[in-house]
Design a protein around this motif. Structure first.
Motif, short mmCIF file in Angstrom:
data_model
loop_
_atom_site.label_atom_id
_atom_site.label_comp_id
_atom_site.label_asym_id
_atom_site.label_seq_id
_atom_site.Cartn_x
_atom_site.Cartn_y
_atom_site.Cartn_z
N MET A 196 6.48 126.19 164.52
CA MET A 196 6.00 126.41 163.21
C MET A 196 6.60 127.78 162.86
O MET A 196 7.12 127.86 161.81
CB MET A 196 4.51 126.32 162.99
CG MET A 196 3.91 125.06 163.12
SD MET A 196 2.18 125.12 162.94
CE MET A 196 1.79 126.07 161.67
N PHE A 197 6.57 128.57 163.92
CA PHE A 197 7.05 129.92 163.48
C PHE A 197 8.49 129.95 163.32
O PHE A 197 8.89 130.56 162.61
CB PHE A 197 6.56 131.13 164.67
CG PHE A 197 7.00 132.29 164.58
CD1 PHE A 197 6.62 133.22 163.64
CD2 PHE A 197 8.36 132.68 165.09
CE1 PHE A 197 7.05 134.61 163.48
CE2 PHE A 197 8.65 134.19 165.07
CZ PHE A 197 8.09 134.86 164.27
N LEU A 198 9.43 129.36 164.12
CA LEU A 198 10.71 129.33 163.96
C LEU A 198 11.13 128.42 162.67
O LEU A 198 12.11 128.84 162.35
CB LEU A 198 11.33 128.56 165.26
CG LEU A 198 11.20 129.37 166.50
CD1 LEU A 198 11.72 128.50 167.37
CD2 LEU A 198 11.92 130.65 166.20
N VAL A 199 10.52 127.38 162.39
CA VAL A 199 10.71 126.85 161.04
C VAL A 199 10.60 127.64 159.81
O VAL A 199 11.27 127.93 158.71
CB VAL A 199 9.72 125.42 161.09
CG1 VAL A 199 9.96 124.91 159.63
CG2 VAL A 199 10.35 124.54 162.12
N ASP A 200 9.29 128.48 159.90
CA ASP A 200 9.02 129.41 158.94
C ASP A 200 10.02 130.56 158.68
O ASP A 200 10.59 130.85 157.76
CB ASP A 200 7.80 129.92 159.13
CG ASP A 200 7.23 130.87 157.71
OD1 ASP A 200 7.15 130.21 156.89
OD2 ASP A 200 7.04 131.98 158.01
N LEU A 201 10.63 131.01 159.92
CA LEU A 201 11.52 132.05 159.93
C LEU A 201 12.87 131.22 159.31
O LEU A 201 13.63 131.95 158.40
CB LEU A 201 12.05 132.36 161.29
CG LEU A 201 11.01 133.41 161.80
CD1 LEU A 201 11.38 133.95 163.13
CD2 LEU A 201 10.90 134.81 161.02
N SER A 202 13.16 129.98 159.71
CA SER A 202 14.42 129.52 159.11
C SER A 202 14.47 129.22 157.72
O SER A 202 15.50 129.21 156.81
CB SER A 202 14.83 128.27 159.91
OG SER A 202 13.85 127.32 159.55
N GLY A 203 13.19 128.84 157.15
CA GLY A 203 12.95 128.73 155.63
C GLY A 203 12.98 130.17 154.95
O GLY A 203 13.25 130.02 153.72
N THR A 219 17.26 125.15 152.80
CA THR A 219 16.57 124.24 152.00
C THR A 219 15.10 123.94 152.38
O THR A 219 14.65 123.00 151.94
CB THR A 219 17.45 122.89 152.31
OG1 THR A 219 17.56 122.46 153.30
CG2 THR A 219 18.78 123.30 151.43
N VAL A 220 14.76 124.34 153.57
CA VAL A 220 13.40 124.46 154.00
C VAL A 220 12.63 125.38 153.65
O VAL A 220 12.71 126.52 153.08
CB VAL A 220 13.24 124.59 155.74
CG1 VAL A 220 12.01 124.66 156.36
CG2 VAL A 220 14.14 123.69 156.34
N ALA A 221 11.25 125.11 152.90
CA ALA A 221 10.30 125.90 152.47
C ALA A 221 9.48 126.61 153.25
O ALA A 221 9.17 125.91 154.56
CB ALA A 221 9.28 125.05 151.48
N PRO A 222 9.24 127.70 153.26
CA PRO A 222 8.40 128.59 154.14
C PRO A 222 7.05 128.03 154.05
O PRO A 222 6.55 127.40 153.18
CB PRO A 222 8.45 130.24 153.41
CG PRO A 222 9.84 130.28 152.57
CD PRO A 222 9.70 128.73 152.14
N LEU A 223 6.37 128.55 155.11
CA LEU A 223 4.89 128.02 155.17
C LEU A 223 4.02 128.33 154.14
O LEU A 223 3.05 127.46 153.67
CB LEU A 223 4.25 128.42 156.50
CG LEU A 223 2.95 128.13 156.85
CD1 LEU A 223 2.93 126.44 157.03
CD2 LEU A 223 2.46 128.52 158.29
N GLY A 224 4.07 129.46 153.61
CA GLY A 224 3.45 129.80 152.57
C GLY A 224 3.66 129.08 151.21
O GLY A 224 2.68 128.51 150.68
N ALA A 232 4.54 126.11 151.34
CA ALA A 232 4.25 124.64 151.65
C ALA A 232 2.54 124.63 151.50
O ALA A 232 1.94 123.62 151.04
CB ALA A 232 4.62 124.28 153.10
N LEU A 233 2.09 125.61 151.74
CA LEU A 233 0.35 125.66 151.71
C LEU A 233 0.27 125.74 150.16
O LEU A 233 -0.88 125.30 149.67
CB LEU A 233 0.07 126.97 152.40
CG LEU A 233 -0.40 126.54 153.81
CD1 LEU A 233 -0.83 127.84 154.43
CD2 LEU A 233 -1.33 125.65 154.07
N ILE A 234 0.90 126.42 149.34
CA ILE A 234 0.91 126.54 147.98
C ILE A 234 0.97 125.33 147.50
O ILE A 234 0.00 124.78 146.42
CB ILE A 234 1.64 127.78 147.27
CG1 ILE A 234 1.00 129.01 147.78
CG2 ILE A 234 1.56 127.39 145.76
CD1 ILE A 234 2.13 130.19 147.48
#
Length: 66
Positions: A18-25, A31-36, A38-40
């Motif tokens: 999850m951390f690595l996907v967030d960093l890549s976003g 094209t990947v949305a950050p975790l924040g 996605a939560l919004i």
């Protein structure tokens, strides 16, 4: 390795991914949305709010109840 240690290692791997996907976003050309974000997006609907609430309750019960 006990079952408890295996579960802890599994959750550590999930959080690391999850951390690595967030960093890549967070890269400018991603094209990947950050975790924040996605939560919004999830919190805009009632169903999404229930899923987020259920996830927080589940995580709190399993990690803080001991």
């Amino acid at each position: 390795m006990t079952a408890r240690n295996l579960l802890i290692a599994g959750f550590a791997v999930i959080f690391a991914v999850m951390f690595l996907v967030d960093l890549s976003g967070r890269r400018p050309d991603s094209t990947v949305a950050p975790l924040g974000n996605a939560l919004i997006a999830a919190m805009r609907t009632g169903t999404g709010r229930l899923i987020v609430l259920g996830t927080w309750l589940w995580m709190g019960w399993h990690f803080l109840a001991r």
